[in-house]
Design an enzyme around this catalytic site. Structure first.
Site, PDB file in Angstrom:
ATOM      1  N   TYR A  53     -30.293  42.853 130.454  1.00 61.25           N
ATOM      2  CA  TYR A  53     -30.980  43.760 129.532  1.00 61.25           C
ATOM      3  C   TYR A  53     -29.965  44.746 128.975  1.00 61.25           C
ATOM      4  CZ  TYR A  53     -33.825  47.508 127.663  1.00 61.25           C
ATOM      5  OH  TYR A  53     -34.362  48.462 126.831  1.00 61.25           O
ATOM      6  N   LEU A  54     -29.920  44.884 127.657  1.00 62.74           N
ATOM      7  CA  LEU A  54     -29.025  45.820 127.001  1.00 62.74           C
ATOM      8  C   LEU A  54     -29.843  47.004 126.489  1.00 62.74           C
ATOM      9  CD1 LEU A  54     -26.839  43.341 124.891  1.00 62.74           C
ATOM     10  CD2 LEU A  54     -26.296  44.345 127.123  1.00 62.74           C
ATOM     11  N   ASP A 101     -26.325  32.579 112.913  1.00 61.11           N
ATOM     12  CA  ASP A 101     -27.686  32.948 112.496  1.00 61.11           C
ATOM     13  C   ASP A 101     -27.785  34.468 112.494  1.00 61.11           C
ATOM     14  OD1 ASP A 101     -30.324  32.828 111.734  1.00 61.11           O
ATOM     15  OD2 ASP A 101     -31.086  32.274 113.711  1.00 61.11           O
TER      16      ASP A 101
END
Length: 262
Positions: A80-81, A172
């Site tokens: 998790y950032l 992307d």
């Protein structure tokens, strides 16, 4: 699958209930303390392992990405950032550093754009590689919905695209795949391959794009030649074909505009 089950399979644990996060159109995404779990009810085979490979490939080339703890057909467990302040100059430095790297030839492992499968391969001639790997599969998938634009798309790639050299790409790079953290910008959910940097920059110009603060800094760090600038609409055709495939004929107007600008 319960996201806690995938976390257990990874040999990890977290207290408290999963917190849903925004996961786009493909995945269901949850935060469990220090981890993010991505799941999909019916992912195409290889989707999550390909994402994990792309994240690791970017990390090996100096890009900040979430650490991959576990990858399986059912989903991913990632770091998790936490959210931090916007840093467009930092993003420019990170991308210019990525795009300046050179590899021996153009190549891609079998992967995905969204959930659309793309073949692997390699080559030394860029226009042929890009057409066969990126354009042709999407043309075949969307031909009946293109209302006569298919031959116009094919004609775009009869003339060579400009080349600067094979560079690693996110593949992307829209704003939903960018996260600013306290340590600086990070990239998410790549469609990694080695190609020409115009592919990344073209996606960054679509649908409102990225702010001028980014472009000013990037142009100073790695100026864009005029011939590459002119080629960006041809690269945007790739992403617009994907939008026709996923979301329908509402994107034909944007596709026609890109063709006309090429």
């Amino acid at each position: 699958m319960d996201p806690r089950e995938l976390l257990r399979r990874a040999g990890l644990e977290a207290k408290g209930p999963p917190q849903p996060l925004y996961g786009g159109d493909i995945s269901r995404v949850y935060r469990l303390e220090a981890y993010v779990v991505k799941l999909s009810p019916n992912p195409p085979p290889g989707l999550f392992p390909a994402e994990a490979r792309g994240l690791r490939a970017l990390a090996e080339r100096g890009v900040r990405v979430p650490r991959v703890f576990f990858a399986a057909e059912e989903g991913l467990v990632l770091e998790y950032l936490p959210e931090g302040p916007a840093d467009w100059e930092g993003l420019a430095r990170m991308l210019a550093g990525l795009h300046r790297q050179r590899e021996a030839f153009y190549w891609a492992e079998a992967g995905f754009l969204g959930t659309f499968p793309l073949p692997g391969g390699e080559g030394k001639e860029w226009t042929e590689f890009f057409f066969l790997r990126c354009i042709e599969p999407l043309l075949k998938a969307t031909w009946d919905r293109l209302e006569g634009l298919g031959p116009r798309v094919e004609a775009l790639f009869r003339e060579p695209l400009p080349t600067e050299g094979p560079a690693p790409l996110h593949g992307d790079l829209w704003h939903g795949n960018l996260r600013f953290t306290p340590e600086g910008p990070a990239l998410l959910d790549p469609s990694f391959f080695v190609g020409e940097r115009g592919v990344d920059l073209a996606m960054m110009r679509l649908f409102g794009g990225f702010p001028q603060d980014f472009w000013r800094a990037y142009q100073v760090l790695y100026p864009l030649p005029e011939e590459v600038e002119r080629a960006l609409p041809r690269y945007q055709v790739y992403y617009l074909l994907a939008h026709v495939h996923f979301f329908g004929k509402g994107y034909l107007g944007a596709l026609w505009k890109a063709i006309s600008a090429s």
